[in-house]
Design an enzyme around this catalytic site. Structure first.
Site, PDB file in Angstrom:
ATOM      1  N   HIS A   1      99.878  73.332  61.171  1.00 30.52           N
ATOM      2  CA  HIS A   1     101.142  73.214  61.916  1.00 30.52           C
ATOM      3  C   HIS A   1     102.136  74.265  61.431  1.00 30.52           C
ATOM      4  O   HIS A   1     102.929  74.046  60.523  1.00 30.52           O
ATOM      5  CB  HIS A   1     101.725  71.811  61.754  1.00 30.52           C
ATOM      6  CG  HIS A   1     102.730  71.488  62.815  1.00 30.52           C
ATOM      7  ND1 HIS A   1     102.685  70.357  63.593  1.00 30.52           N
ATOM      8  CD2 HIS A   1     103.813  72.181  63.272  1.00 30.52           C
ATOM      9  CE1 HIS A   1     103.681  70.354  64.448  1.00 30.52           C
ATOM     10  NE2 HIS A   1     104.386  71.461  64.273  1.00 30.52           N
TER      11      HIS A   1
ATOM     12  N   ARG B   1     106.316  82.261  65.444  1.00 29.25           N
ATOM     13  CA  ARG B   1     107.459  82.794  66.212  1.00 29.25           C
ATOM     14  C   ARG B   1     107.166  84.027  67.057  1.00 29.25           C
ATOM     15  O   ARG B   1     108.060  84.514  67.748  1.00 29.25           O
ATOM     16  CB  ARG B   1     108.645  83.119  65.285  1.00 29.25           C
ATOM     17  CG  ARG B   1     109.128  81.961  64.434  1.00 29.25           C
ATOM     18  CD  ARG B   1     109.659  80.819  65.267  1.00 29.25           C
ATOM     19  NE  ARG B   1     110.328  79.821  64.452  1.00 29.25           N
ATOM     20  CZ  ARG B   1     110.434  78.536  64.802  1.00 29.25           C
ATOM     21  NH1 ARG B   1     109.921  78.118  65.947  1.00 29.25           N
ATOM     22  NH2 ARG B   1     111.057  77.679  64.038  1.00 29.25           N
TER      23      ARG B   1
ATOM     24  N   ASP C   1     104.286  71.049  71.442  1.00 20.05           N
ATOM     25  CA  ASP C   1     105.119  70.879  70.241  1.00 20.05           C
ATOM     26  C   ASP C   1     106.498  71.506  70.374  1.00 20.05           C
ATOM     27  O   ASP C   1     106.672  72.569  70.945  1.00 20.05           O
ATOM     28  CB  ASP C   1     104.444  71.470  69.000  1.00 20.05           C
ATOM     29  CG  ASP C   1     105.232  71.156  67.731  1.00 20.05           C
ATOM     30  OD1 ASP C   1     105.437  69.967  67.456  1.00 20.05           O
ATOM     31  OD2 ASP C   1     105.671  72.091  67.048  1.00 20.05           O
TER      32      ASP C   1
ATOM     33  N   ASP D   1     104.566  72.211  59.004  1.00 16.03           N
ATOM     34  CA  ASP D   1     105.543  72.427  60.074  1.00 16.03           C
ATOM     35  C   ASP D   1     106.481  73.576  59.692  1.00 16.03           C
ATOM     36  O   ASP D   1     107.700  73.484  59.856  1.00 16.03           O
ATOM     37  CB  ASP D   1     106.333  71.148  60.383  1.00 16.03           C
ATOM     38  CG  ASP D   1     107.120  71.257  61.690  1.00 16.03           C
ATOM     39  OD1 ASP D   1     106.926  72.257  62.422  1.00 16.03           O
ATOM     40  OD2 ASP D   1     107.927  70.354  61.979  1.00 16.03           O
TER      41      ASP D   1
ATOM     42  N   HIS E   1     113.749  79.929  60.490  1.00 17.38           N
ATOM     43  CA  HIS E   1     114.933  80.273  61.282  1.00 17.38           C
ATOM     44  C   HIS E   1     115.758  81.271  60.503  1.00 17.38           C
ATOM     45  O   HIS E   1     115.841  81.198  59.279  1.00 17.38           O
ATOM     46  CB  HIS E   1     115.785  79.032  61.568  1.00 17.38           C
ATOM     47  CG  HIS E   1     115.147  78.065  62.512  1.00 17.38           C
ATOM     48  ND1 HIS E   1     114.938  78.356  63.838  1.00 17.38           N
ATOM     49  CD2 HIS E   1     114.658  76.830  62.313  1.00 17.38           C
ATOM     50  CE1 HIS E   1     114.346  77.324  64.426  1.00 17.38           C
ATOM     51  NE2 HIS E   1     114.154  76.386  63.518  1.00 17.38           N
TER      52      HIS E   1
END
Lengths: 309, 437
Positions: B62, B66, B154, B310, B314
């Protein structure tokens, strides 16, 4: 006092009393023919308001002017926020101009904490999202004290939209810290999860909450909450929670009725209660100026001044 | 070219090995595994220092790489670099890119970038629905042919029960799992934190655990109806774990994963040490102690199949805003192994063999790829771990393009020594002495 006033949690019991005691002297200044003292001469205070506010902004501005601070108002509609500047960038730009204090009102909880991490200026929280509104709680405490002499041992009932209210959170923290017995009441859809753990009693019966209360504090109900299905109609809300003369009789005969404003007459409070003998709503507004003067004064170094004197 | 890894503790649960074994790597495969293998003239002997552990390559199923579309956060190259530094030989990447990975063109692009980076293996995961819009199935057969190993929408749940049913039926042709981001949209609303005392005190809009478990219950029921494979992603709520246990007991084909932050942190991290720290904001949110402890229990008792990070990079600019305006997500690839050692193995929650099942064996099985095994003839994807290495997390020196981690400054026991992909050493940790890989 700490560098900033971000929330009631920043204040000790003693500091709360110091603010309230100082506000007594500040209130006296407001009763003079010349309502101005030179205390904050040469200090720059920026009122940075990202949310519409009449009462709080005006109150801060009057407080600043009575203390002779240089004040500057930045409202969201006229600032570069509309051009997409982030809060952090706005803060850094303001910081570059070295204001002494920034009074911030913002729709996001924790916005003041972000500002505080960036700025050397002292930050005063004038309401952040659903988090806190510390000067409101301080002025409420000042008003209660005026009428009841002490806060310890009083039964205070807070009624309304508990979930979205920053006034609630600040008042719960302050009143429990000063030893009041705090009851909160509202429809279960508007009660924050886990609020009992903050030391308050929760009742969905407004009658139980206000029975023998010394203080009733009403919170604003926003019309848009109906879209979120928090309650079916304003009419039903008023029937179940609206503060009417009949309900006020359940409280102590000398109960005071408070509201942080803006009021919705006929929604959370009946007009004859809002304007009636128990209401201290306009006193709260008057006291707001004195309490904010006290906060500005103490944060600007009032304590150090005293020590030097 | 042959290399013989000698020494160290080899843990290979798939083949029932745990002890001192030699591993002979020939080209890109494992040629032989045994005790005291003979060494011929063209074999380089690599001595593994005592105390290190040799395991089948770790696989993170997971990960958000990007790319394409959000290269300012991460790229396939930087993400796979972070993977190998974190001890992972393979990652499966989520399709919520821009454009969405809902067609072979995007899948092929990701695989091309992965080949160019030449670090960790990349297994793309395709979208369930075209554009992840929740209306029409994506061309799942085409995605499969192009190299996708699973499908998911997702970032959001599969929009309707009917579409989920169809996806669970359709994917059976390809024996692929549907990976589900469980979230009942109306209960999520504009919530940003777990609904509980912390959110109430901080004035943040809450998301109850039931927001997750209700959707998991729907999906598990549909897995039972269809016989399809559903994998519950990034589980955070104790109610969801109960739903998974219920489904497994009834024979539904359901598996689940949990991320390190959900078995280590609670929502108190939002309030302290840094109030409103946006690096403590992720979806699903950090929950309360009972949930965190339930995740640990599920890991210990075998209810949890996989640990996956996960990894959600960012940019600093995106996170340096008001809490409710910040995007959800934290990075995870470079901290996972140390967190697992420190909080699971050294804390006595699981033994090392079980950890390897969670990080390698089961991930490979669930997405149906080779790996998770040090069998003779298997690809030489090997992780060398240092269970007692003293590690200090330092966000600024991470190789991921983004630094959004809530673990910055943590000191942990256990880390990565080296990562070998297809027989080639792609990472060696200079902090581990005596390792000449």
């Amino acid at each position: 006092m700490k560098k900033d006033l971000l929330g009631i949690g920043d204040l000790t019991r003693d500091e709360i009393y110091r603010v309230l005691d100082t506000a007594v002297a500040m209130r006296e200044i407001g009763e003079r023919p010349i309502k101005k003292v030179p205390t904050l001469r040469g200090k720059t205070v920026v009122n940075l308001f990202y949310e519409a506010s009449t009462r709080t902004r005006t109150s801060f501005e009057i407080a600043e002017k009575r203390l002779s601070a240089d004040t500057l108002n930045i409202a969201v509609s006229t600032s570069s926020v509309q051009k997409g500047e982030t809060l952090a960038d706005t803060a850094m730009n303001l910081e570059a101009m070295s204001p002494d204090m920034i009074v911030l009102r913002h729709a996001s909880s924790g916005a003041c904490h972000l500002l505080s991490r960036i700025c050397k200026s002292r930050i005063i929280n004038a309401g952040d999202g659903m988090h806190e509104h510390p000067t409101q709680a301080l002025l409420d405490a000042f008003t209660i004290r005026q009428h009841k002499k002490t806060i310890e041992g009083l039964k205070v009932a807070i009624v309304g939209d508990l979930l979205h209210s920053r006034v609630l959170r600040s008042n719960v923290l302050l009143l429990t810290k000063l030893g009041a017995e705090v009851w909160v009441s509202g429809p279960p859809t508007l009660v924050p999860r886990g609020i009992q753990q903050l030391g308050v009693k929760v009742s969905t019966s407004v009658e139980a909450a206000i029975a023998d209360a010394d203080v009733i504090m009403m919170l604003r109900i926003q019309q848009e909450r109906m879209q979120g299905a928090y309650f079916p109609s304003l009419r039903e809300y008023f029937q179940l929670f609206g503060m009417t003369r009949e309900r006020v009789r359940l409280a102590r005969p000398d109960v005071i009725i408070m509201h942080p404003g803006p009021m919705n007459r006929g929604v959370e409070i009946a007009s004859d209660v809002a304007d009636g003998p128990h209401s201290v709503i306009l006193e709260q507004v008057a006291n707001g100026v004195a309490v904010r003067m006290a906060v500005l004064y103490l944060l600007a170094g009032g304590v150090e001044d005293e020590a030097a004197a | 070219m042959k290399r013989l890894l000698k020494g160290g503790r080899v843990i290979d649960p798939a083949n029932g090995r745990d002890g001192a074994f030699d591993i002979l790597i020939e080209g890109d495969v494992i040629a032989r595994v045994g005790r005291d293998l003979p060494v011929d003239g063209d074999t380089t002997v690599v001595q593994i220092p005592a105390g290190l552990v040799v395991t089948p390559g770790l696989i993170d199923i997971h990960v958000h790489l990007r790319e394409p579309g959000q290269e300012h956060k991460e790229t396939v190259a930087t993400g796979t670099h972070a993977a190998v530094v974190g001890g992972f030989t393979a990652v499966a990447c989520m399709p919520n890119t821009s454009p969405v990975n809902d067609n072979a063109g995007v899948t092929e692009y990701i695989l091309k970038q992965a080949k160019a980076a030449n670090l960790a293996r990349v297994y793309p995961i395709g979208a369930v629905s075209r554009g992840q819009n929740g209306e029409q199935l994506a061309d799942i057969g085409e995605l499969r042919a192009a190299g996708c190993v699973a499908v998911t929408d997702d970032g959001r749940p599969v929009a309707t029960a009917l579409l989920m049913r169809r996806a669970l039926e359709y994917t059976q042709m390809f024996n692929m799992p549907v990976i589900e981001h469980c979230e009942e949209p109306s209960l999520k609303g504009d919530g940003v934190a777990h609904e509980g005392l912390q959110a109430s005190a901080l004035g943040l809009k809450g998301i109850p655990g039931e927001c997750e478990s209700i959707m998991a219950q729907r999906d598990i029921a549909l897995a039972e109806l269809t016989g399809g494979l559903v994998h519950i992603a990034h589980m955070s709520a104790r109610q969801t774990l109960d739903a998974v246990r219920y489904g497994k007991a009834r024979g539904a084909r359901v598996t689940c994963e949990v991320a390190p932050h959900h078995f280590i942190l609670t929502d108190e991290r939002i309030g302290a040490p840094v109030p409103y720290d946006t690096n403590a904001k992720m979806n699903p949110p950090l929950r309360e102690t009972a949930d965190r402890d339930a995740m640990l229990k599920g890991i210990a008792d075998g209810s949890v199949d996989v640990i996956a990070t996960d990894h959600a990079p960012h940019h600093l600019d995106e996170k340096h805003v008001e809490f409710d305006r910040a995007p959800f997500g934290i990075t995870g690839l470079e901290t996972c192994v140390s967190l697992c050692f420190d909080r699971l193995v050294h804390a006595g929650v699981v033994g090392l063999p079980r950890l390897i099942e969670l990080l390698s064996v089961n991930p490979a099985r669930i997405i149906g790829v080779r790996g998770g095994s040090l069998a003779e003839g298997a690809p030489a994807d090997i992780s060398v771990l240092a269970p007692d290495l003293a590690v200090t997390v330092h966000a600024a020196s991470m190789v991921s393009k983004s630094k959004n981690t809530p673990f910055d400054g943590w000191t942990l026991r256990g880390g990565v020594a080296a990562t070998i992909v297809g027989g080639r050493t792609v990472y060696v940790n200079a902090a581990v002495p005596g390792l000449a890989l």
